[in-house]
Design an enzyme around this catalytic site. Structure first.
Site, PDB file in Angstrom:
ATOM      1  N   ARG A  23       0.816  -1.223   0.000  1.00 57.67           N
ATOM      2  CA  ARG A  23       0.000   0.000   0.000  1.00 57.67           C
ATOM      3  C   ARG A  23       0.850   1.274   0.000  1.00 57.67           C
ATOM      4  O   ARG A  23       0.442   2.296   0.570  1.00 57.67           O
ATOM      5  CB  ARG A  23      -0.954   0.027   1.198  1.00 57.67           C
ATOM      6  CG  ARG A  23      -2.050  -1.017   1.137  1.00 57.67           C
ATOM      7  CD  ARG A  23      -3.150  -0.572   0.186  1.00 57.67           C
ATOM      8  NE  ARG A  23      -4.287  -1.480   0.220  1.00 57.67           N
ATOM      9  CZ  ARG A  23      -5.398  -1.247   0.915  1.00 57.67           C
ATOM     10  NH1 ARG A  23      -5.528  -0.155   1.609  1.00 57.67           N
ATOM     11  NH2 ARG A  23      -6.383  -2.121   0.886  1.00 57.67           N
ATOM     12  N   ASP A  72      -6.795  -1.999  -7.605  1.00 57.95           N
ATOM     13  CA  ASP A  72      -7.327  -2.670  -6.424  1.00 57.95           C
ATOM     14  C   ASP A  72      -7.629  -4.114  -6.779  1.00 57.95           C
ATOM     15  O   ASP A  72      -7.933  -4.416  -7.931  1.00 57.95           O
ATOM     16  CB  ASP A  72      -8.594  -1.982  -5.908  1.00 57.95           C
ATOM     17  CG  ASP A  72      -8.898  -2.432  -4.489  1.00 57.95           C
ATOM     18  OD1 ASP A  72      -8.303  -1.889  -3.548  1.00 57.95           O
ATOM     19  OD2 ASP A  72      -9.693  -3.379  -4.328  1.00 57.95           O
ATOM     20  N   TYR A 149     -14.911 -11.859  -0.508  1.00 54.96           N
ATOM     21  CA  TYR A 149     -15.508 -10.542  -0.741  1.00 54.96           C
ATOM     22  C   TYR A 149     -16.804 -10.663  -1.536  1.00 54.96           C
ATOM     23  O   TYR A 149     -17.786  -9.972  -1.260  1.00 54.96           O
ATOM     24  CB  TYR A 149     -14.542  -9.635  -1.505  1.00 54.96           C
ATOM     25  CG  TYR A 149     -13.592  -8.856  -0.621  1.00 54.96           C
ATOM     26  CD1 TYR A 149     -14.080  -7.951   0.320  1.00 54.96           C
ATOM     27  CD2 TYR A 149     -12.223  -9.010  -0.733  1.00 54.96           C
ATOM     28  CE1 TYR A 149     -13.228  -7.234   1.126  1.00 54.96           C
ATOM     29  CE2 TYR A 149     -11.352  -8.286   0.078  1.00 54.96           C
ATOM     30  CZ  TYR A 149     -11.866  -7.402   1.007  1.00 54.96           C
ATOM     31  OH  TYR A 149     -11.015  -6.694   1.804  1.00 54.96           O
TER      32      TYR A 149
END
Ligand code: CP3
Length: 341
Positions: A23, A72, A149
């Site tokens: 990140r 992402d 997810y």
């Protein structure tokens, strides 16, 4: 080109030890925030010139030894047909959650050149802008993490819907995982063809599984992804978050490098993985709140422990937090280079 990172990926112990931060392009950087004031996160991911710009920021500002594509892990999931939103402070939302045969039927495979052209364009622009200063890392989520997810529709405390599907509806879970695996292989292949020089697979949620369930429901799909990329000559890193109990299993993924979270100290992790494994990690992201002398001692300790592995790439044990000052992150990068020179 600064080859330290790629050499270490291939198992060559290097001095100084290469370092990058998970990140590393993100909100802790004022230069990133400046761009985000004008544009939301998803639009940023889909605007190649700007995505490339924020990928380069940590190379310029921190002096890290590798750049990572700005995108992402959920971008290909949106391309598979799910609605994707990011809400400030709440994380991602995917709609509708995949719970039934009908939901599964609503998903499709992807052709990266057609469905996520902006990702490949970002890679091409980045390659030019980096002009071989440092290598570029591409990435994807691991199939299990993406499935979790998709089934939950976002993050979850217990992941009960995911485990429920595994145990109650294996005839739904298995084709879902097959589809995600196929998408992941073609997505990473496309990134490699566009020019990324290493890839990392993020398995953020595999740690919710027992060791036995992990080896049945998560690991085989990760190894299919790495198998599917064999022969392309691009090193692969596999990072499991909170996967201390899974350590002995992870080399079975076929990855060249095993990413370590901070919970298991480096020395213990290496003794459990064996001396023939290259490791990446594993400073607790919150250690960046420490004063300089304590941080120095921590970095030094991890570097010393890392010498017991085949090779070591220094990183955090998870993504850098928005609360960290970029000066401290830069200090950490400098300390790694200085103490391992
Ligand atoms: O590492 C990098 O700098 C490259 C870019 C990158 C992002 N996400 C950008 C991002 C990478 C490699 C990721 C991976 C990712 N995304 C993971 C795996 C790593 C991990 O953290 O375990 C996961 C689980 C996601 C899903 C995701 N994306 C979440 C949960 C969130 C929200 C959490 C938060 O911090 O707000 C995101 C948003 C996201 N992805 C941001 C960035 C820079 C913050 C967006 C913003 O507000 O600007």
């Amino acid at each position: 080109m600064n080859e330290a990172f790629l050499k270490a990926c291939r198992g060559e112990a290097t001095r100084p030890v290469p370092v990058w931060l998970m990140r590393q392009a993100g909100r802790y950087l004022p230069a990133y925030q400046e761009i985000r004031e004008k544009i939301d996160f998803l639009t940023l991911c889909k605007t190649p010139e700007l995505a490339a710009e924020v990928s380069v920021q940590p190379v310029d500002i921190l002096g890290v030894d590798a750049a990572i594509l700005f995108s992402d892990i959920l971008i290909p999931v949106e391309a598979m047909g799910m609605g994707l939103d990011f809400y400030e402070g709440e994380g991602p939302a995917l709609t509708p959650p995949i719970r039934t045969e009908k939901d599964l039927k609503g998903l499709r495979s992807i052709d990266p050149a057609v469905d996520v052209p902006f990702v490949l364009e970002t890679v091409r622009i980045l390659k030019k802008e980096l002009s071989n200063r440092v290598p570029l890392i591409g990435f994807s989520g691991a199939p299990f993490t993406l499935a979790a997810y998709m089934i939950e529709g976002g993050t979850s405390r217990s992941f009960a819907n995911t485990k429920r599907m595994i145990f109650e509806s294996p005839s739904l879970f298995s084709p879902l995982m097959d589809l995600i695996t196929e998408v992941t292989i073609s997505y990473l292949r496309a990134q490699i063809e566009a020019g990324v020089q290493a890839i990392q697979i993020f398995d953020t949620w595999a740690g919710i599984l027992t060791k036995e369930d992990y080896s049945r429901y998560a690991l085989p799909y990760v190894s299919r992804v790495f198998k599917g990329l064999e022969g392309l000559g691009i090193p692969g890193i596999y990072f499991v978050y909170d996967g201390g109990h899974l350590l002995e299993s992870t080399p079975g993924s076929g990855a060249d490098v095993i990413g370590l979270d901070w919970r298991t100290d480096m020395e213990t992790a290496i003794s459990r993985l064996g001396p023939n494994v290259t490791v990446q990690g594993n400073l607790d992201p919150c250690d960046l709140f420490m004063p300089e002398d304590e941080l120095r001692a921590k970095v030094d300790s991890i570097l010393r422990q890392g010498q017991k592995a085949k090779a070591h790439i220094f990183n955090l044990g998870h993504g850098i937090l928005p609360e960290i000052s970029y000066e401290k992150a830069r200090l950490m990068v400098d300390l790694v280079h200085e103490l391992s020179a």
